[in-house]
Design an enzyme around this catalytic site. Structure first.
Site, short mmCIF file in Angstrom:
data_model
loop_
_atom_site.label_atom_id
_atom_site.label_comp_id
_atom_site.label_asym_id
_atom_site.label_seq_id
_atom_site.Cartn_x
_atom_site.Cartn_y
_atom_site.Cartn_z
N HIS A 73 -33.22 39.88 -44.36
CA HIS A 73 -32.23 38.82 -44.20
C HIS A 73 -30.94 39.13 -44.95
O HIS A 73 -30.45 38.30 -45.72
CB HIS A 73 -32.79 37.48 -44.69
CG HIS A 73 -33.99 37.03 -43.94
ND1 HIS A 73 -34.94 36.19 -44.45
CD2 HIS A 73 -34.39 37.31 -42.67
CE1 HIS A 73 -35.88 35.97 -43.56
NE2 HIS A 73 -35.57 36.64 -42.47
N HIS A 83 -35.16 31.79 -42.80
CA HIS A 83 -34.90 33.04 -42.07
C HIS A 83 -33.57 32.84 -41.34
O HIS A 83 -33.20 31.71 -41.03
CB HIS A 83 -36.03 33.32 -41.09
CG HIS A 83 -37.35 33.55 -41.79
ND1 HIS A 83 -38.19 34.58 -41.49
CD2 HIS A 83 -37.96 32.87 -42.80
CE1 HIS A 83 -39.26 34.54 -42.27
NE2 HIS A 83 -39.13 33.50 -43.06
C1 LIG Z 1 -37.44 43.20 -38.19
C2 LIG Z 1 -36.72 41.90 -38.36
C3 LIG Z 1 -37.44 40.71 -38.42
C4 LIG Z 1 -36.78 39.50 -38.58
N1 LIG Z 1 -37.49 38.34 -38.47
C5 LIG Z 1 -36.83 37.16 -38.40
C6 LIG Z 1 -37.53 35.96 -38.10
O1 LIG Z 1 -38.75 35.96 -37.87
N2 LIG Z 1 -36.83 34.80 -38.06
C7 LIG Z 1 -35.48 34.76 -38.30
O2 LIG Z 1 -34.90 33.66 -38.28
N3 LIG Z 1 -34.79 35.88 -38.58
C8 LIG Z 1 -35.42 37.08 -38.59
N4 LIG Z 1 -34.72 38.23 -38.80
C9 LIG Z 1 -33.27 38.13 -39.04
C10 LIG Z 1 -32.45 37.81 -37.80
O3 LIG Z 1 -32.98 38.44 -36.65
C11 LIG Z 1 -31.01 38.27 -38.05
O4 LIG Z 1 -30.55 37.66 -39.24
C12 LIG Z 1 -30.06 37.88 -36.94
O5 LIG Z 1 -30.56 38.32 -35.70
C13 LIG Z 1 -28.69 38.50 -37.23
O6 LIG Z 1 -27.88 38.36 -36.12
P1 LIG Z 1 -26.45 39.01 -35.99
O7 LIG Z 1 -26.01 38.72 -34.60
O8 LIG Z 1 -25.60 38.60 -37.11
O9 LIG Z 1 -26.64 40.58 -36.18
P2 LIG Z 1 -27.47 41.63 -35.36
O10 LIG Z 1 -28.66 41.03 -34.79
O11 LIG Z 1 -27.61 42.83 -36.25
O12 LIG Z 1 -26.53 42.02 -34.12
C14 LIG Z 1 -25.45 42.88 -34.19
C15 LIG Z 1 -25.30 43.64 -32.89
O13 LIG Z 1 -24.11 44.42 -32.95
C16 LIG Z 1 -24.38 45.75 -32.57
N5 LIG Z 1 -23.43 46.61 -33.29
C17 LIG Z 1 -23.33 46.79 -34.62
N6 LIG Z 1 -22.33 47.64 -34.91
C18 LIG Z 1 -21.78 48.00 -33.73
C19 LIG Z 1 -20.72 48.88 -33.36
N7 LIG Z 1 -20.01 49.55 -34.27
N8 LIG Z 1 -20.43 49.02 -32.04
C20 LIG Z 1 -21.14 48.35 -31.08
N9 LIG Z 1 -22.17 47.52 -31.39
C21 LIG Z 1 -22.48 47.35 -32.69
C22 LIG Z 1 -25.84 45.96 -32.96
O14 LIG Z 1 -26.44 47.03 -32.26
C23 LIG Z 1 -26.44 44.61 -32.63
O15 LIG Z 1 -26.83 44.52 -31.28
C24 LIG Z 1 -35.35 39.47 -38.70
C25 LIG Z 1 -34.62 40.66 -38.67
C26 LIG Z 1 -35.29 41.87 -38.48
C27 LIG Z 1 -34.46 43.13 -38.41
#
Ligand SMILES: Cc1cc2nc3c(=O)[nH]c(=O)nc-3n(C[C@H](O)[C@H](O)[C@H](O)COP(=O)(O)OP(=O)(O)OC[C@H]3O[C@@H](n4cnc5c(N)ncnc54)[C@H](O)[C@@H]3O)c2cc1C
Length: 648
Positions: free
Chosen positions: A546, A589
């Site tokens: 997280h 989470h």
């Molecule tokens: C293994 C795991 C288990 C988890 N379990 C839970 C859970 O059970 N419950 C919960 O609430 N949360 C959980 N989390 C946390 C939650 O999934 C994340 O906090 C949330 O999804 C973050 O979302 P985000 O959109 O900010 O970032 P991200 O999900 O990281 O999305 C960012 C996106 O941008 C893309 N990207 C990044 N840099 C670039 C670039 N330079 N060019 C093009 N594309 C790029 C990435 O590939 C990705 O698709 C978990 C996370 C993981 C990794």
């Protein structure tokens, strides 16, 4: 089983968008990227390009869709093309270990690979957040409609509600959003023992943890579609339903955004497009944006894109020969994460996780045939508890609080942080001290894990005082930025985890969960002194995945990166919309809070400060769908009564 099917305007040929012009360009197809793209293209005249570094996931569909694949054959493993393969710098307080930080590199981002736990941050945390940024729009009352906007909650059957002691406050939930939240059809036998054990430890759990208060032991629901029993995630909610119908949206996969481009002809740089690499080679492509560029790369990706664009701490940029566009010290600073350690016990009865390969194959087949209630592939499990300071520290609570006041100077992540970053660190430290630690809110989470034939109780620190940083370690844009969370750099953090492990021993000895417990396997009862427990923590602690706050929404003088409109300071037409903007640790989470803030971010781009003004406002936000929900229930009850009467 009807697995998600793609047929649409997702493309992976960069030539089709090279040098094209859009109204908005979005970097990253995680929560922030897909919500923003969906909401902006509700207006058919708005053209949006999303650029995602990973693939569309079609070749690993089952491993995304089937809930417990997250544990049993997860995508974010070593060497997976769907993981960013991020490892922290060696952690001096974890005996020099480099921890793996999985992150989804795929359409849907980490929501395609995560563990599907649905937990919600609380009222006090959001009220504190709004105070820090001095904008009411971020307090609980104003953010709650956005939590309801993305959710379709399915109430469990009465028998399950009773067996698992589930409390539901209907007004806290949404009933017509894209993300399905439900309780899985399969439940581990030990789940029913969870909540009563906390009651016996003196912790009441008689509230819905989605209602703004989360103290207690719960079985939490998951992001699972109740009809198909498949994962519900950013892509299934925000992309699939519109992928063929909106010709004003293009999603380019397998393309890495390397920097944001700017018009620098006037005093303030204005974002006007991005550069990216694609088609499996090092050629650089460009696309242009007339309105805004939105960075949605997540906590690790977003600061990296900003740094490579020349926005960040001058010293770091110059050391990697990046031209400084804006010296913004907060980029990559304030990094925080939930660090965790586990106590593991052997059990008196099977706990469900101890199956051989052939038994697992059989379970998978049972799922594929649609017998969900008999397959452990239906559930990622959801036994979870949030515990306040006094229960963890007992008699030491007031001394501990005094030390927290006195050790404020230990808080800065390293002595040479810029003054703005230090000021922000102090502001968030004081906020957590007052609004969490002294206020009786949860400071740790305990999760029950099925580990082979053992039960593990994982203790995760929810409001750490240690802060780390993300910075460029290379001028090569294909290399991940350096990640240094500086775990346990504040002395309070290890003290809390240590006492938390002692609390878990009391938990395991408390009825009714104690009836399942045979022996402590790890660390083992021989590990009892504080020094030995600290050694165990330093050798075994892992991330709970997280990370947040690397582009924190804080005032600029507190090392902030974005303002309360999610705009990057000192440039025009550039926002960050994702989990990196969360300014304070939250006891949850991160998926729910990220969905909610990204829904709000999309409204802010369109100029709506209040959820109710937005064209995307749903029935749930106005209460209409809630009454539909109850009318439906009423109708069923009337039909039952009518059939009884008729039968008589
Ligand atoms: C293994 C795991 C288990 C988890 N379990 C839970 C859970 O059970 N419950 C919960 O609430 N949360 C959980 N989390 C946390 C939650 O999934 C994340 O906090 C949330 O999804 C973050 O979302 P985000 O959109 O900010 O970032 P991200 O999900 O990281 O999305 C960012 C996106 O941008 C893309 N990207 C990044 N840099 C670039 C670039 N330079 N060019 C093009 N594309 C790029 C990435 O590939 C990705 O698709 C978990 C996370 C993981 C990794």
């Amino acid at each position: 089983t009807p697995f998600h099917q793609f047929k649409r305007n997702i493309i992976n040929d960069a030539n089709q968008v090279n040098n094209q012009t859009y109204d908005y360009i979005i970097a990253g197809a995680g929560i922030g990227g897909l919500i923003t793209a969906n909401r902006l293209t509700e207006d058919e005249n708005t053209r949006v390009l999303v650029i995602e570094a990973g693939g569309n996931g079609d070749d690993v569909r089952e491993r995304i869709d089937i809930p417990a694949q997250a544990y049993l054959d997860g995508l974010p493993v070593d060497g997976s093309p769907y993981d960013w393969a991020i490892y922290t710098e060696a952690q001096s307080n974890l005996n020099g270990r480099n921890l793996h930080w999985p992150r989804g590199k795929i359409v849907g981002g980490s929501t395609a690979v995560n563990a599907l736990y649905m937990t919600r941050s609380t009222k006090d945390q959001h009220d504190a957040w709004s105070e820090l940024i001095d904008d009411d729009g971020w307090n609980w009352d104003n953010l709650l409609p956005y939590f309801r906007r993305f959710e379709t909650f399915t109430t469990p059957k009465k028998s399950l509600e009773k067996n698992l002691s589930i409390e539901i406050e209907h007004s806290a939930h949404g009933y017509d959003g894209g993300i399905q939240i439900s309780f899985p059809q399969y439940n581990y036998p030990q789940n029913g023992l969870w909540q009563p054990t906390f009651e016996n430890l003196g912790i009441d759990s008689d509230n819905d943890p989605f209602s703004g208060q989360n103290i207690g032991g719960y079985i939490t629901p998951n992001s699972i579609d109740p009809d198909t029993q498949l994962r519900s995630y950013a892509a299934s909610a925000y992309l699939y339903p519109i992928e063929t119908s909106r010709s004003n949206l293009v999603v380019l996969t397998d393309a890495l955004v390397t920097r944001v481009n700017f018009d620098t002809s006037s005093a303030r740089p204005k974002a006007n497009g991005v550069s990216f690499r694609a088609n499996g080679n090092n050629d650089e492509f460009q696309a242009h944006a007339t309105n805004e560029v939105v960075i949605a790369g997540g906590t690790l990706g977003s600061p990296q894109i900003l740094l490579q664009s020349g926005i960040g701490p001058r010293e770091n940029l110059e050391s990697q020969n990046v031209n400084v566009l804006v010296d913004l010290p907060g980029v990559g600073a304030h990094l925080q994460d939930h660090i965790s350690a586990t106590v593991e016990f052997s059990t008196t009865a099977p706990v469900g996780g101890s199956l051989s390969d052939s038994e697992l194959d059989e379970q998978l087949e049972i799922f594929r045939e649609g017998h969900f209630a008999r397959s452990l592939y239906s559930t990622p499990n959801g036994a979870i508890a949030y515990i306040p300071l006094e229960d963890i520290m007992g008699d030491e609570t007031s001394t501990f609080l005094d030390q927290l006041e006195a050790n404020m100077t230990d808080a800065t992540s390293s002595g040479d942080d810029p003054d703005e970053v230090k000021a922000g660190y102090r502001a968030t430290y004081e906020s957590d001290l007052e609004n969490v630690y002294k206020a009786g809110n949860a400071v740790v989470e305990i999760l029950m894990n099925n580990l082979g034939s053992n039960l593990g109780f994982q203790l995760a620190l929810q409001h750490p005082f240690s802060r780390g940083k993300i910075y460029l370690g290379s001028s090569d844009t294909s290399e991940n930025a350096k990640v240094d969370p500086l775990y346990l750099s504040h002395p309070a953090d290890i003290q809390l985890i240590r006492n938390g492990l002692k609390y878990i021993r009391r938990l395991a000895a408390t009825e009714p969960i104690s009836t399942m417990i045979r022996d402590e396997v790890s660390p083992g009862l021989g590990t009892s002194s504080d020094d030995d427990l600290d050694d165990y923590i330093r050798n075994s602690a892992v991330s709970q995945y997280h990370p947040a706050s690397s582009c924190a929404m804080l005032p600029e003088e507190n090392g902030g990166v974005v303002d309360s409109q999610m705009r990057v300071y000192n440039v025009d037409n550039l926002r960050v919309i994702d989990s990196s903007t969360i300014p304070l640790p939250v006891a949850a989470h991160h998926m729910q809070v990220t969905y909610a803030i990204c829904e709000k971010g999309a409204d802010l781009i369109r100029g709506y400060q209040k959820a109710s003004d937005s064209p995307s406002a749903t029935d749930s936000e106005s209460g209409a769908s809630l009454s539909k929900h109850f009318n439906g229930q009423l109708l069923i009850m009337m039909m039952i009564i009518a059939s009884i009467v008729n039968g008589l």
